[in-house]
Motif scaffolding. Structure first.
Motif, PDB file in Angstrom:
ATOM      1  N   LEU A  41       0.817  -1.207   0.000  1.00  0.00           N
ATOM      2  CA  LEU A  41       0.000   0.000   0.000  1.00  0.00           C
ATOM      3  C   LEU A  41       0.853   1.259   0.000  1.00  0.00           C
ATOM      4  O   LEU A  41       1.844   1.346   0.723  1.00  0.00           O
ATOM      5  CB  LEU A  41      -0.907   0.032   1.241  1.00  0.00           C
ATOM      6  N   GLU A  43      -0.314   4.143   0.981  1.00  0.00           N
ATOM      7  CA  GLU A  43      -0.755   5.003   2.076  1.00  0.00           C
ATOM      8  C   GLU A  43      -1.421   4.136   3.130  1.00  0.00           C
ATOM      9  O   GLU A  43      -1.861   3.017   2.848  1.00  0.00           O
ATOM     10  CB  GLU A  43      -1.718   6.082   1.572  1.00  0.00           C
ATOM     11  N   PRO A  44      -1.514   4.613   4.373  1.00  0.00           N
ATOM     12  CA  PRO A  44      -2.087   3.788   5.440  1.00  0.00           C
ATOM     13  C   PRO A  44      -3.566   3.510   5.221  1.00  0.00           C
ATOM     14  O   PRO A  44      -4.289   4.302   4.598  1.00  0.00           O
ATOM     15  CB  PRO A  44      -1.876   4.644   6.699  1.00  0.00           C
ATOM     16  N   GLU A  50       1.336  10.000   7.621  1.00  0.00           N
ATOM     17  CA  GLU A  50       2.020   9.203   6.604  1.00  0.00           C
ATOM     18  C   GLU A  50       3.446   8.894   7.026  1.00  0.00           C
ATOM     19  O   GLU A  50       4.133   9.735   7.609  1.00  0.00           O
ATOM     20  CB  GLU A  50       2.039   9.973   5.277  1.00  0.00           C
ATOM     21  N   GLN A 187      12.867   5.464   8.214  1.00  0.00           N
ATOM     22  CA  GLN A 187      11.562   5.986   7.821  1.00  0.00           C
ATOM     23  C   GLN A 187      11.232   7.134   8.767  1.00  0.00           C
ATOM     24  O   GLN A 187      11.700   7.170   9.910  1.00  0.00           O
ATOM     25  CB  GLN A 187      10.481   4.906   7.946  1.00  0.00           C
ATOM     26  N   ALA A 224       7.423   0.694   5.157  1.00  0.00           N
ATOM     27  CA  ALA A 224       6.242   1.557   5.248  1.00  0.00           C
ATOM     28  C   ALA A 224       5.085   0.967   4.463  1.00  0.00           C
ATOM     29  O   ALA A 224       3.940   0.929   4.931  1.00  0.00           O
ATOM     30  CB  ALA A 224       6.572   2.959   4.743  1.00  0.00           C
ATOM     31  N   ASP A 225       5.352   0.483   3.242  1.00  0.00           N
ATOM     32  CA  ASP A 225       4.291   0.038   2.346  1.00  0.00           C
ATOM     33  C   ASP A 225       3.630  -1.257   2.784  1.00  0.00           C
ATOM     34  O   ASP A 225       2.510  -1.544   2.379  1.00  0.00           O
ATOM     35  CB  ASP A 225       4.834  -0.129   0.922  1.00  0.00           C
ATOM     36  N   TYR A 228       3.709  -0.701   8.006  1.00  0.00           N
ATOM     37  CA  TYR A 228       3.007   0.456   8.569  1.00  0.00           C
ATOM     38  C   TYR A 228       1.654   0.693   7.895  1.00  0.00           C
ATOM     39  O   TYR A 228       0.635   0.862   8.570  1.00  0.00           O
ATOM     40  CB  TYR A 228       3.887   1.699   8.424  1.00  0.00           C
ATOM     41  N   ASN A 229       1.620   0.710   6.576  1.00  0.00           N
ATOM     42  CA  ASN A 229       0.393   1.089   5.880  1.00  0.00           C
ATOM     43  C   ASN A 229      -0.720   0.052   6.008  1.00  0.00           C
ATOM     44  O   ASN A 229      -1.892   0.382   5.877  1.00  0.00           O
ATOM     45  CB  ASN A 229       0.684   1.363   4.399  1.00  0.00           C
ATOM     46  N   ASN A 230      -0.358  -1.202   6.257  1.00  0.00           N
ATOM     47  CA  ASN A 230      -1.361  -2.253   6.448  1.00  0.00           C
ATOM     48  C   ASN A 230      -1.725  -2.457   7.919  1.00  0.00           C
ATOM     49  O   ASN A 230      -2.613  -3.269   8.222  1.00  0.00           O
ATOM     50  CB  ASN A 230      -0.841  -3.585   5.893  1.00  0.00           C
TER      51      ASN A 230
END
Length: 319
Positions: A41, A43-44, A50, A187, A224-225, A228-230
């Protein structure tokens, strides 16, 4: 069934999802891509700040400075001191190591010309980029006095190192002043509140991270992708703000200690450990998880929440 790849991507094994979530295969990781068990992803899922990548120099070391190089540069070109900022990569952040960089945003060309050693470093950076096989890098030779990729926040930010030892019970993360330039081995989460810090440094988030992160040998590889975002965030719980502050206060009692010292599983100070354990309980209460919940049970709970979120997201996007 899910494919788990070894750290060298030289082979894989197939296991039941439930077996993987029991964390019996720490030397393997799920391949990120079309067949991944979590989405990639940009974005979260939730409305949270973000997470962005750090700044990328692509400079062959010409925009970065050791303490000795910084002192020598300032001694010979005193005007350069104005344009030198603290720089922190993951190693510097975790081990409390000093490093510096030339941050020449808004520096007029005539000022650079007045600093011969700075000009020389910029010219070497330009030559390095021009020699690159990548067209994008060659284009950025036109602004060789700047980092190749710049995302430095104007406000304070939360720093999360990309790689961290699996020996530690918690990934060391912390707030940084906007004046400190963050390297791309980290990050950043600009404008993160105490609630965000408390959740990210908690045992439940560590459980999710161990399920979804990549691996560099045995070290955690935070993304992050994917991580964090998931991440399925809990509802806001004011108690988490209070316990997050207690972690920060406990750290301040050891100003000379590095995160490597503070989060060594053998040496972690009792008051810091107690603050983390109190924060863990607060975050678990925010999820309404029982106090005696095991890591495996928490993994299954997170997967259930994630699947529900994913199905809702797919339904919503189909409307």
């Amino acid at each position: 069934m899910i494919k788990l790849y070894d750290e060298n991507l030289s082979g894989y094994i197939e296991v039941e999802v439930s077996e993987f979530y029991s964390n019996d295969y720490p030397q393997y990781f799920a391949k990120i891509g079309k067949d991944s068990y979590v989405r990639w992803l940009g974005e979260p899922i939730y409305t949270v700040p973000e997470m962005i990548n750090g700044n990328v120099p692509v400079d062959d070391g010409n925009l970065l400075l050791s303490s000795e190089e910084k002192d020598e540069l300032v001694a010979k070109n005193p005007a350069a001191e104005k344009w030198i900022r603290p720089f922190v990569g993951a190693k510097e952040f975790i081990h409390k190591l000093p490093r510096w960089c030339l941050w020449l945003e808004d520096c007029p060309p005539n000022e650079i010309k007045k600093m011969p050693l700075v000009y020389e470093r910029v010219n070497r950076c330009r030559e390095f980029r021009l020699a690159s096989k990548k067209a994008q890098t060659r284009r950025r030779a036109d602004t060789a006095w700047l980092f190749s990729e710049r995302r430095q926040p104007k406000t304070n930010y939360l720093l999360v190192p990309r790689h961290s030892s699996s020996r530690r019970e918690y990934i060391p993360i912390g707030y940084m002043d906007s004046n400190i330039i963050c390297g791309d081995s980290n990050q950043m989460v600009p404008d993160a509140k105490y609630f965000h810090f408390g959740v990210l440094t908690s045992f439940p988030h560590m459980v999710w991270m161990r399920m979804t992160c990549g691996r560099l040998k045995s070290d955690y590889r935070y993304s992050a992708d994917v991580v964090y975002n998931n991440f399925p965030w809990p509802p806001f719980w004011k108690e988490v703000e209070r316990t997050a502050v207690k972690i920060l206060m406990a750290r301040r009692k050891y100003p000379e200690a590095s995160f490597a010292d503070l989060y060594d599983p053998v040496l972690m100070p009792k008051d810091l450990r107690a603050a983390h354990e109190e924060n863990d309980r607060a975050v678990m209460a925010a999820y309404n998880f029982p106090k005696n919940m095991t890591e495996e049970q928490m993994q299954i709970a997170f997967l259930t929440i994630y699947e529900r979120l994913k199905n809702f997201d797919e339904f919503y996007n189909s409307l």
